[in-house]
Design an enzyme around this catalytic site. Structure first.
Site, mmCIF file in Angstrom:
data_model
loop_
_atom_site.group_PDB
_atom_site.id
_atom_site.type_symbol
_atom_site.label_atom_id
_atom_site.label_comp_id
_atom_site.label_asym_id
_atom_site.label_seq_id
_atom_site.Cartn_x
_atom_site.Cartn_y
_atom_site.Cartn_z
ATOM 1 N N PHE A 294 21.685 83.241 40.917
ATOM 2 C CA PHE A 294 21.646 83.090 42.374
ATOM 3 C C PHE A 294 22.601 81.986 42.791
ATOM 4 O O PHE A 294 22.572 80.884 42.241
ATOM 5 C CB PHE A 294 20.208 82.760 42.798
ATOM 6 N N CYS A 295 23.492 82.299 43.753
ATOM 7 C CA CYS A 295 24.412 81.302 44.315
ATOM 8 C C CYS A 295 25.279 80.713 43.200
ATOM 9 O O CYS A 295 25.767 81.441 42.343
ATOM 10 C CB CYS A 295 23.608 80.237 45.075
ATOM 11 N N VAL A 296 25.494 79.396 43.194
ATOM 12 C CA VAL A 296 26.325 78.792 42.142
ATOM 13 C C VAL A 296 25.676 78.959 40.772
ATOM 14 O O VAL A 296 26.361 78.938 39.747
ATOM 15 C CB VAL A 296 26.606 77.309 42.459
#
Length: 420
Positions: A294-296
């Site tokens: 998720f995300c970075v």
């Protein structure tokens, strides 16, 4: 229009000089395509004259026909008090005309560098959002009405809220007392089964009689706390997946402190997903688990899998990515804040050792949606004296984390700046 434009250009010049970007912008009249700007000024003057004329001709108790409407989703001027008074109705519409003018002005600037133009458009929006009449006591009819109705108590409450936020060092976006990790957030049953200097690995307890053979490892972003994946039971992604019969493991990144000041990108790959995969395989005896980033966290996970692939390993059954950038050719609005000078400054200040404080990072993300994440709470908390509503996602959003300088500097240069 000329005065408004000149004041705005002075603002842009100050921002450029503050960021170390050279001499700033030339005078407006010296810019190529100045005829387009003159055309915009004429249109602005015509619309202001029409607005003023409508106000003069309006009958008592009759609101004049609006000359301009707020953009869709803009709730700053939706209260009836703005339309009931011709003075505040004028202030509202005059502001919207000026805001639209400055937006078109920034769009029409003849600047070839795409990122430079995006930066100017971003600064334009910051300037426009900050100057809204809703943000100031004297020009906000909702503030005046609330102050009268509460006999000044709302002003007292607003000052108390302001002092409390100054003490906290941030704007309150939610009622912090409504939530507590372990009480009503992150309560899906589980335990930490492994930890190193950079992360803890949580294994969640099964909630079904039978479980799927292949487990799932989740890697959340290191720029926030892990419990974005496990909020309240009704909106916990972790709990939902466990209820579907999966054995779930979750990386919880350490909030970086002085001992982590030299931690770099490679450390996050090795001590994060690569180590977590080894532990998951040892615990479950499944060679290829599912993984979700998720995300970075997804960028870190994908990079780690690429490293393992280059070593000849095929470590996972499936990869799922949520809001994850892999190709940074178009990084969105965040990219307009990242250029050679800003990255070089981070490399010089904390690139060899140091920390980026979590609140600094939170401020950057809030500025991307200033009306929703800054000015809404300035008006509600300080002008109206209200307490923000309880909202678990905003509680998590305010629970910021620090990042090691070497990790951040490498990430900014190799991903956002050079797309390596």
């Amino acid at each position: 229009g000329q005065t408004l434009a000149q004041n705005f250009f002075q603002f842009l010049n100050q921002q450029s000089l503050a960021a170390g970007k050279g001499p700033g912008l030339p005078e407006m009249a010296a810019l190529p395509g100045a005829e387009r700007m003159v055309e915009l000024q004429r249109d602005l003057a015509t619309r202001h004259a029409s607005l003023w004329s409508g106000l003069i001709k309006s009958k008592p108790g009759e609101a004049p026909q609006p000359q301009v409407a707020p953009p869709p989703g803009d709730r700053r001027f939706s209260a009836p008090e703005w339309a009931e008074s011709p003075v505040f109705d004028y202030l509202r519409q005059a502001y919207l005309l000026n805001a639209e003018y400055l937006s078109k002005l920034s769009d029409s600037l003849p600047i070839a560098d795409g990122r430079a133009k995006e930066r100017i458009q971003f600064l334009t929006r910051q300037y426009v959002d900050a100057m809204a009449p809703s943000n100031f006591a004297a020009t906000n009819p909702e503030f005046l009405k609330t102050a009268v109705e509460t006999k000044g108590e709302s002003i007292t409450r607003g000052i108390r809220n302001l002092l409390a936020d100054l003490e906290k060092g941030r704007i309150s976006m939610t009622d912090d007392s409504a939530f507590e990790v372990g009480r009503n957030l992150a309560v899906t049953p589980g335990s930490v089964i492994y930890e190193n200097q950079l992360m803890q690995l949580i294994q969640y307890s099964p909630l079904t009689e039978k479980v799927h053979q292949t487990p799932l490892l989740i890697v959340p972003p290191c720029i926030n706390k892990f419990y974005i994946m496990d909020l309240q039971p009704a909106n916990s992604l972790v709990r939902f997946i466990v209820e579907q019969g999966f054995t779930v493991f979750l990386v919880s990144w350490k909030n970086a402190g002085p001992d982590d000041a030299k931690t770099g990108w490679d450390d996050y790959l090795e001590l994060g997903p690569i180590t977590a995969l080894e532990v998951v395989r040892d615990v479950t005896r499944v060679k290829k688990p599912h993984v979700l980033g998720f995300c970075v966290g997804g960028t870190i996970l994908s990079s780690a899998l690429a490293v393992l692939k280059a070593k000849g390993e095929d470590p996972v059954s499936s990869l799922t990515l949520m809001t994850t950038l892999l190709d940074f050719a178009d990084p969105g609005e965040l990219g307009c804040l990242i250029d050679e000078s800003s990255v070089a400054a981070k490399e010089a200040s904390i690139g060899q050792g140091g920390l980026l404080r979590g609140q600094e990072l939170a401020n950057v993300f809030s500025s991307l949606r200033a009306n929703d994440l800054i000015w809404q709470y300035v008006v509600g908390n300080y002008l109206k004296g209200n307490k923000p509503q309880a909202f678990d996602l905003l509680f998590w959003n305010s629970d910021s984390t620090n990042l090691p300088g070497p990790f951040l500097a490498w990430y900014l240069r190799n991903m956002y700046l050079e797309n390596n």
